[in-house]
Design an enzyme around this catalytic site. Sequence first.
Site, PDB file in Angstrom:
ATOM      1  N   GLU A 110       0.346  -1.140  -0.265  1.00 16.42           N
ATOM      2  CA  GLU A 110      -0.011  -0.215  -0.025  1.00 16.42           C
ATOM      3  C   GLU A 110       0.818   1.126   0.124  1.00 16.42           C
ATOM      4  O   GLU A 110       0.824   1.956   0.637  1.00 16.42           O
ATOM      5  CB  GLU A 110      -1.032   0.047   1.069  1.00 16.42           C
ATOM      6  CG  GLU A 110      -2.257  -1.640   1.309  1.00 16.42           C
ATOM      7  CD  GLU A 110      -2.922  -1.474   2.665  1.00 16.42           C
ATOM      8  OE1 GLU A 110      -3.090  -0.224   3.210  1.00 16.42           O
ATOM      9  OE2 GLU A 110      -3.395  -1.862   2.563  1.00 16.42           O
ATOM     10  N   GLU A 118      -5.569 -11.106  -0.641  1.00 16.46           N
ATOM     11  CA  GLU A 118      -6.818 -10.307   0.024  1.00 16.46           C
ATOM     12  C   GLU A 118      -8.544 -10.801   0.303  1.00 16.46           C
ATOM     13  O   GLU A 118      -9.108 -10.179   0.203  1.00 16.46           O
ATOM     14  CB  GLU A 118      -6.372  -9.257   0.408  1.00 16.46           C
ATOM     15  CG  GLU A 118      -5.037  -9.705   1.859  1.00 16.46           C
ATOM     16  CD  GLU A 118      -4.302  -8.119   1.570  1.00 16.46           C
ATOM     17  OE1 GLU A 118      -5.616  -7.550   1.873  1.00 16.46           O
ATOM     18  OE2 GLU A 118      -3.031  -7.221   2.459  1.00 16.46           O
TER      19      GLU A 118
END
Length: 463
Positions: free
Chosen positions: A261, A371
Amino acid sequence: MKNKILLICTMILFSFTSCSNENEGMNNGLKIPMANAAADVTNTSFRAKWNYVSLSKTYLLDVSLSPDFATFVPNYNSKVVTDLNEVVTGLDGGTKYYYRVRAQNESQISVYSNVITVITTGSSVIPEDPTFLKVKANKLANPFFVGVAIKANQLTSGSAYDVVLKNEFSSISAEYEMKMDPISTASGVYNWSAADKIVKYGNDNGINVHGHALVWHNAVPAWLKNFKGTDAEFALEVKKYITDVVTRYAGKVKSWDVVNEAVADNGTMRSTVFLTRMGPDYVKDCFKWAREAANAAGDKDLLLFYNDYATSDNLPKQNQVYVIVDALKAASLIDGVGFQMHNTYLSPTKAQIETDINKAVAKGLKIHISELDMAMNPKGDITTFTNERNLLQKAKYKEIVKIYNALPKANKYALTVWGFKDNESWIPFNSVDLNRPWNDWPLLFDANFKIKSAHTGFLEGLD
Ligand code: XIL
């Protein structure tokens, strides 16, 4: 006199010889049987065998899971056998057993035979059920790992998690315990307990281990966040952390999310302590340190991933991710891209996902859907999981699995679901990260570990 001494010596020698003979082969006159290698080994049984001993009427067979026979397999503690072999039944697959025998007649029992080791074949514990995700994925022309996010305390042998995990999944990612915050308690000081447990579980059970994640702004330990040293010293701390973790798990962890991220939702580099203190090249530096550590530890096969979320329906963010990926690729530092896919039943669309992923495919990179979950209540408009939403979720899971399964062989790696049960997902009642303080049902199993229609959708996506 001389003759007398010679006679006494001969008698002593004779008694020694006969004693040692008795110790070798007899006990009260009954010889010791010789146990032979097992025959007819299956995953639940084997045939124990031994040689005939004269004067014996029966044999006493012991079977144990330990070489010291501290405990016995039920029914095999001095089991009386009249034959010279016995089929031992009711065993577990892929398990090591030990056996030994004694000969017996009306009044005597010999000492124990030698101990024979036998390993049952395969495993009867985990049946190859084609409705299990990994079983079906393994049978594909171009198979891939089906992963799940786990916590160390779910790995207790025989627990529902343990059974479902071994049945359904072929890869694991730590949901939290392999991030920097839990591992790094101070400069150069580590708490490896949970991470070690997770890696060992994967290695012991033939389950792929994906490392998540070396550098993530949301899991920076307080000591590093508040680090008082210079920027150069800060960078050295990050290098040391990456080096120590990658080195410890070299050859045991197949892949790492090196940086997680790094891009903000507006498409600029996310403002993090790493960007501030190490500058815009920090992502590249982290990958370089991870690669160097793996190489130094002799692991030439470690796969390095850049991992991020919500790139498919956010073009500015997607573009910036690929700027990073391209730079890493140009430096030969990256093997794959992780697409988190914390999706909702409304977005992103099939076309958006394909466009996003195909960019990485075109660059020859591996794809990890890393995820996956499917929020079914992103707007908080339902209070129970309706049948309508249930079917929409099934369709959405099927869609993404189909997209993944259609990828070329070289680009496939793993499709990982972010947790087991709905009620333990990070999404329900998440007011901190997601601002959704209400219930949700994003995963493949319900709160009672029952498979949902989403699971069936996953299987259908593999057709
Ligand atoms: C989340 C876990 O699910 C939570 O249990 C934990 O408290 C915080 O992290 N993106 C990621 C994951 O890369 O590591 C996050 O996991 C979810 C968002």
